[in-house]
Design a protein around this motif. Structure first.
Motif, PDB file in Angstrom:
ATOM      1  N   THR A 155     -31.976  -4.145 -12.192  1.00 39.49           N
ATOM      2  CA  THR A 155     -33.256  -4.601 -12.740  1.00 39.49           C
ATOM      3  C   THR A 155     -34.356  -4.206 -11.763  1.00 39.49           C
ATOM      4  OG1 THR A 155     -32.293  -6.460 -13.948  1.00 39.49           O
ATOM      5  CG2 THR A 155     -34.634  -6.590 -13.436  1.00 39.49           C
ATOM      6  N   TYR A 157     -36.398  -1.002 -15.641  1.00 38.31           N
ATOM      7  CA  TYR A 157     -35.066  -1.360 -16.136  1.00 38.31           C
ATOM      8  C   TYR A 157     -34.848  -2.873 -16.074  1.00 38.31           C
ATOM      9  CZ  TYR A 157     -33.336   3.462 -16.208  1.00 38.31           C
ATOM     10  OH  TYR A 157     -33.143   4.783 -16.501  1.00 38.31           O
ATOM     11  N   LYS A 158     -33.997  -3.333 -16.977  1.00 40.19           N
ATOM     12  CA  LYS A 158     -33.525  -4.712 -16.954  1.00 40.19           C
ATOM     13  C   LYS A 158     -32.057  -4.709 -17.348  1.00 40.19           C
ATOM     14  CE  LYS A 158     -34.591  -9.419 -18.424  1.00 40.19           C
ATOM     15  NZ  LYS A 158     -35.509 -10.281 -19.194  1.00 40.19           N
ATOM     16  N   ASN A 159     -31.226  -5.157 -16.428  1.00 47.00           N
ATOM     17  CA  ASN A 159     -29.778  -5.175 -16.653  1.00 47.00           C
ATOM     18  C   ASN A 159     -29.245  -3.808 -17.090  1.00 47.00           C
ATOM     19  OD1 ASN A 159     -29.696  -7.927 -16.030  1.00 47.00           O
ATOM     20  ND2 ASN A 159     -30.122  -8.501 -18.153  1.00 47.00           N
ATOM     21  N   LYS A 209     -30.741  -1.334 -18.573  1.00 50.42           N
ATOM     22  CA  LYS A 209     -31.362  -0.699 -19.741  1.00 50.42           C
ATOM     23  C   LYS A 209     -32.874  -0.587 -19.544  1.00 50.42           C
ATOM     24  CE  LYS A 209     -27.935  -2.222 -23.135  1.00 50.42           C
ATOM     25  NZ  LYS A 209     -27.712  -2.927 -24.424  1.00 50.42           N
ATOM     26  N   HIS A 232     -36.456  -1.203 -19.975  1.00 48.42           N
ATOM     27  CA  HIS A 232     -37.120  -2.403 -20.501  1.00 48.42           C
ATOM     28  C   HIS A 232     -38.463  -2.551 -19.792  1.00 48.42           C
ATOM     29  CE1 HIS A 232     -37.250  -6.324 -22.510  1.00 48.42           C
ATOM     30  NE2 HIS A 232     -37.778  -6.795 -21.394  1.00 48.42           N
ATOM     31  N   TYR A 244     -40.498   0.115 -23.913  1.00 45.38           N
ATOM     32  CA  TYR A 244     -39.076  -0.076 -24.193  1.00 45.38           C
ATOM     33  C   TYR A 244     -38.736  -1.560 -24.209  1.00 45.38           C
ATOM     34  CZ  TYR A 244     -37.603   4.802 -23.900  1.00 45.38           C
ATOM     35  OH  TYR A 244     -37.415   6.131 -24.147  1.00 45.38           O
ATOM     36  N   TYR A 282     -35.092  -3.390 -24.046  1.00 47.97           N
ATOM     37  CA  TYR A 282     -33.634  -3.336 -23.920  1.00 47.97           C
ATOM     38  C   TYR A 282     -33.052  -2.022 -24.450  1.00 47.97           C
ATOM     39  CZ  TYR A 282     -34.208  -8.252 -22.836  1.00 47.97           C
ATOM     40  OH  TYR A 282     -34.609  -9.439 -22.257  1.00 47.97           O
TER      41      TYR A 282
END
Length: 240
Positions: free
Chosen positions: A40, A58-60, A62, A64, A82, A84
């Motif tokens: 993240t 990014y988040k986890n 992906k 985001h 974006y 997810y």
């Protein structure tokens, strides 16, 4: 002789190391290079000169947030929204000097909603609706002072009966225009949908034939997609 050979080899090694260092510095790079499933935060991309060219949120693991591209002067160029891993939100483009140029809602990676463009002075330049990447009728353009631009051309239709079951259709614009595409089909939509097929073009006109039942006249819709001086696509429609 042995001492000379050793010195020569040492000199060659120094040149090779220096060349490798120079080469490594000239490569584009990503920080961090690998994105894990739990990562993240931002990933930054630099060009060969070490200038920032892109930031990916990014988040986890992906995408985001935004994927933001930059001009070589450091100002924002494009922002892709974006959620997810799916492009969703409001896409934006900027002038090199930093002013907002365009914004349009994006849904699952395609334009879907009201697109707006702006002049460098901040005045609205155009408004155009999109339905899943398809332009609609009703383009509105404005000059740098905010005045609505009028005087767009209209589609002219000429019919010529070739036989009992065939007509020749000639479509043209009411005033000279550059970069025009013509389409023909049956639609009730305000958008250039899949029912509209490209029509044969001859010069600035479109000439094509339509088969009809004996004693009938052609029906359907002719659409013209014309590029304006501001680089927007003007969509026109005319029932036959």
């Amino acid at each position: 002789m042995k001492k000379t050979v050793i010195l020569s080899i040492s000199f060659l090694l120094l040149i090779t190391v220096a060349a490798c260092k120079k080469k490594s510095k000239s490569k584009a790079r990503l920080e961090p290079f690998i994105i894990s499933a739990s990562f993240t935060g931002p990933q930054r991309e630099y060009n060969a000169e070490g200038k920032l060219v892109k930031v990916l949120d990014y988040k986890n693991g992906k995408k985001h947030g935004y994927v933001t591209e930059y001009y070589d002067n450091g100002n924002k160029y494009k922002q892709f929204p974006y959620a997810y891993g799916v492009m969703d939100g409001v896409y934006k483009e900027y002038y090199r000097e930093g002013q907002l140029f365009m914004e349009v809602p994006v849904e699952e990676g395609v334009f879907n909603g009201l697109m707006k463009k702006y002049h460098k002075n901040g005045q609205l330049q155009c408004e155009l609706k999109y339905e899943y990447n398809k332009e609609s009728l009703g383009l509105k353009e404005y000059d740098v002072n905010g005045k609505l631009i009028t005087g767009y051309p209209e589609i002219l239709i000429e019919l010529k009966q070739l036989s009992l079951t065939e007509y020749q259709v000639t479509a043209s614009l009411s005033k000279p225009w550059h970069k025009v595409e013509y389409y023909y089909g049956y639609t009730e939509s305000d958008y250039l949908d899949n029912n509209m097929q490209p029509a044969h073009k001859e010069g600035t006109k479109s000439v094509f034939t339509v088969e009809v039942p004996p004693g009938s006249k052609p029906s359907g819709t002719v659409m013209a997609r014309a590029l304006t001086s501001y680089g927007n696509y003007l969509l026109l429609a005319k029932e036959i």
